[in-house]
Design a protein around this motif. Sequence first.
Motif, PDB file in Angstrom:
ATOM      1  N   GLU A  19       0.808  -1.125  -0.083  1.00  0.00           N
ATOM      2  CA  GLU A  19      -0.026   0.222   0.189  1.00  0.00           C
ATOM      3  C   GLU A  19       0.884   1.227   0.004  1.00  0.00           C
ATOM      4  O   GLU A  19       1.701   1.286   0.870  1.00  0.00           O
ATOM      5  N   LEU A  20       0.824   2.056  -0.954  1.00  0.00           N
ATOM      6  CA  LEU A  20       1.499   3.130  -1.032  1.00  0.00           C
ATOM      7  C   LEU A  20       0.978   4.439  -0.582  1.00  0.00           C
ATOM      8  O   LEU A  20      -0.057   4.502  -0.430  1.00  0.00           O
ATOM      9  N   ALA A  21       1.572   5.403  -0.438  1.00  0.00           N
ATOM     10  CA  ALA A  21       1.378   6.853   0.354  1.00  0.00           C
ATOM     11  C   ALA A  21       0.406   7.568  -0.699  1.00  0.00           C
ATOM     12  O   ALA A  21      -0.441   8.174  -0.074  1.00  0.00           O
ATOM     13  N   CYS A  22       0.484   7.184  -1.812  1.00  0.00           N
ATOM     14  CA  CYS A  22      -0.595   7.968  -2.860  1.00  0.00           C
ATOM     15  C   CYS A  22      -1.844   7.342  -2.864  1.00  0.00           C
ATOM     16  O   CYS A  22      -2.924   7.778  -3.452  1.00  0.00           O
ATOM     17  N   GLY A  23      -2.056   6.170  -2.292  1.00  0.00           N
ATOM     18  CA  GLY A  23      -3.369   5.405  -2.125  1.00  0.00           C
ATOM     19  C   GLY A  23      -3.375   4.367  -3.162  1.00  0.00           C
ATOM     20  O   GLY A  23      -4.281   3.583  -3.329  1.00  0.00           O
ATOM     21  N   HIS A  24      -2.474   4.201  -4.050  1.00  0.00           N
ATOM     22  CA  HIS A  24      -2.291   2.904  -5.036  1.00  0.00           C
ATOM     23  C   HIS A  24      -1.556   1.923  -4.305  1.00  0.00           C
ATOM     24  O   HIS A  24      -1.087   2.089  -3.140  1.00  0.00           O
ATOM     25  N   GLY A  25      -1.825   0.811  -4.981  1.00  0.00           N
ATOM     26  CA  GLY A  25      -1.176  -0.414  -4.438  1.00  0.00           C
ATOM     27  C   GLY A  25      -0.269  -1.170  -5.611  1.00  0.00           C
ATOM     28  O   GLY A  25      -0.622  -0.769  -6.843  1.00  0.00           O
ATOM     29  N   GLN A  26       0.549  -1.796  -5.109  1.00  0.00           N
ATOM     30  CA  GLN A  26       1.616  -2.562  -6.209  1.00  0.00           C
ATOM     31  C   GLN A  26       1.868  -3.509  -5.649  1.00  0.00           C
ATOM     32  O   GLN A  26       2.414  -4.018  -4.311  1.00  0.00           O
ATOM     33  N   HIS A  27       1.858  -4.819  -6.587  1.00  0.00           N
ATOM     34  CA  HIS A  27       1.937  -6.417  -6.027  1.00  0.00           C
ATOM     35  C   HIS A  27       3.601  -6.336  -5.765  1.00  0.00           C
ATOM     36  O   HIS A  27       4.338  -5.651  -6.519  1.00  0.00           O
ATOM     37  N   VAL A  28       3.978  -7.082  -4.503  1.00  0.00           N
ATOM     38  CA  VAL A  28       5.480  -7.270  -4.567  1.00  0.00           C
ATOM     39  C   VAL A  28       5.538  -8.721  -4.211  1.00  0.00           C
ATOM     40  O   VAL A  28       5.672  -9.215  -3.003  1.00  0.00           O
ATOM     41  N   ARG A  29       5.690  -9.585  -5.296  1.00  0.00           N
ATOM     42  CA  ARG A  29       5.613 -11.162  -5.130  1.00  0.00           C
ATOM     43  C   ARG A  29       7.148 -11.543  -4.865  1.00  0.00           C
ATOM     44  O   ARG A  29       8.099 -10.747  -5.564  1.00  0.00           O
ATOM     45  N   HIS A  30       7.076 -12.563  -4.237  1.00  0.00           N
ATOM     46  CA  HIS A  30       8.375 -13.392  -4.171  1.00  0.00           C
ATOM     47  C   HIS A  30       8.123 -14.560  -5.178  1.00  0.00           C
ATOM     48  O   HIS A  30       7.415 -15.549  -4.886  1.00  0.00           O
ATOM     49  N   ASN A  31       8.823 -14.597  -6.210  1.00  0.00           N
ATOM     50  CA  ASN A  31       8.453 -15.585  -7.401  1.00  0.00           C
ATOM     51  C   ASN A  31       9.708 -15.792  -8.137  1.00  0.00           C
ATOM     52  O   ASN A  31      10.133 -15.454  -9.433  1.00  0.00           O
ATOM     53  N   PRO A  32      10.908 -16.523  -7.568  1.00  0.00           N
ATOM     54  CA  PRO A  32      12.072 -16.723  -8.076  1.00  0.00           C
ATOM     55  C   PRO A  32      11.964 -17.572  -9.438  1.00  0.00           C
ATOM     56  O   PRO A  32      10.945 -18.373  -9.448  1.00  0.00           O
ATOM     57  N   PRO A  33      12.621 -17.453 -10.383  1.00  0.00           N
ATOM     58  CA  PRO A  33      13.820 -16.404 -10.377  1.00  0.00           C
ATOM     59  C   PRO A  33      13.321 -14.936 -10.977  1.00  0.00           C
ATOM     60  O   PRO A  33      14.327 -14.103 -11.033  1.00  0.00           O
ATOM     61  N   TRP A  34      12.056 -14.783 -11.156  1.00  0.00           N
ATOM     62  CA  TRP A  34      11.755 -13.445 -11.985  1.00  0.00           C
ATOM     63  C   TRP A  34      11.773 -12.510 -10.692  1.00  0.00           C
ATOM     64  O   TRP A  34      11.972 -11.328 -11.128  1.00  0.00           O
ATOM     65  N   GLN A  35      11.145 -12.803  -9.811  1.00  0.00           N
ATOM     66  CA  GLN A  35      11.089 -11.673  -8.719  1.00  0.00           C
ATOM     67  C   GLN A  35      11.651 -12.177  -7.412  1.00  0.00           C
ATOM     68  O   GLN A  35      10.980 -13.089  -6.832  1.00  0.00           O
ATOM     69  N   ASN A  36      12.593 -11.834  -6.712  1.00  0.00           N
ATOM     70  CA  ASN A  36      13.187 -12.314  -5.595  1.00  0.00           C
ATOM     71  C   ASN A  36      13.098 -11.304  -4.592  1.00  0.00           C
ATOM     72  O   ASN A  36      13.847 -10.382  -4.213  1.00  0.00           O
ATOM     73  N   ARG A  37      11.962 -11.460  -3.872  1.00  0.00           N
ATOM     74  CA  ARG A  37      11.683 -10.707  -2.715  1.00  0.00           C
ATOM     75  C   ARG A  37      11.262 -11.686  -1.352  1.00  0.00           C
ATOM     76  O   ARG A  37      10.218 -11.659  -1.048  1.00  0.00           O
ATOM     77  N   PRO A  38      12.159 -12.317  -0.989  1.00  0.00           N
ATOM     78  CA  PRO A  38      11.942 -13.367   0.207  1.00  0.00           C
ATOM     79  C   PRO A  38      11.352 -12.536   1.481  1.00  0.00           C
ATOM     80  O   PRO A  38      10.833 -13.067   2.134  1.00  0.00           O
ATOM     81  N   TRP A  39      11.729 -11.301   1.490  1.00  0.00           N
ATOM     82  CA  TRP A  39      11.293 -10.625   2.842  1.00  0.00           C
ATOM     83  C   TRP A  39       9.823 -10.612   2.756  1.00  0.00           C
ATOM     84  O   TRP A  39       9.251 -10.329   3.764  1.00  0.00           O
ATOM     85  N   VAL A  40       9.086 -10.618   1.645  1.00  0.00           N
ATOM     86  CA  VAL A  40       7.601 -10.437   1.630  1.00  0.00           C
ATOM     87  C   VAL A  40       6.846 -11.387   2.215  1.00  0.00           C
ATOM     88  O   VAL A  40       5.675 -11.181   2.655  1.00  0.00           O
ATOM     89  N   ILE A  41       7.584 -12.504   2.550  1.00  0.00           N
ATOM     90  CA  ILE A  41       6.916 -13.666   2.992  1.00  0.00           C
ATOM     91  C   ILE A  41       6.724 -13.720   4.606  1.00  0.00           C
ATOM     92  O   ILE A  41       6.070 -14.675   5.213  1.00  0.00           O
ATOM     93  N   THR A  42       7.532 -12.930   5.080  1.00  0.00           N
ATOM     94  CA  THR A  42       7.469 -12.933   6.635  1.00  0.00           C
ATOM     95  C   THR A  42       6.850 -11.629   6.846  1.00  0.00           C
ATOM     96  O   THR A  42       7.096 -10.621   6.525  1.00  0.00           O
ATOM     97  N   GLU A  43       6.195 -11.363   8.306  1.00  0.00           N
ATOM     98  CA  GLU A  43       5.659 -10.344   9.058  1.00  0.00           C
ATOM     99  C   GLU A  43       6.728  -9.244   9.368  1.00  0.00           C
ATOM    100  O   GLU A  43       6.854  -8.018   8.786  1.00  0.00           O
ATOM    101  N   GLN A  44       8.066  -9.769   9.745  1.00  0.00           N
ATOM    102  CA  GLN A  44       9.085  -8.796  10.003  1.00  0.00           C
ATOM    103  C   GLN A  44       9.667  -8.457   8.727  1.00  0.00           C
ATOM    104  O   GLN A  44      10.055  -7.211   8.766  1.00  0.00           O
TER     105      GLN A  44
END
Length: 66
Positions: A19-44
């Motif tokens: 959720e962005l400050a402007c009111g829009h949203g953006q997907h933040v997927r962890h989907n290796p090897p295309w998107q490597n965002r392991p941080w998104v899968i944990t609350e911390q």
Amino acid sequence: MQQAIIGFHLDEDHHWVAELACGHGQHVRHNPPWQNRPWVITEQGRQEKLGLLLDCKKCEETGSMA
């Protein structure tokens, strides 16, 4: 246009959306090897990214904030 992440939620397909400050949203997927965002899968990991700036595609398309 860069916007700060102010929160997160799951969409109807159970994918994380930043959720962005402007009111829009953006997907933040962890989907290796295309998107490597392991941080998104944990609350911390998500909490650590609050305030991070992301490029808001919707703001860029309209030339302004929401």
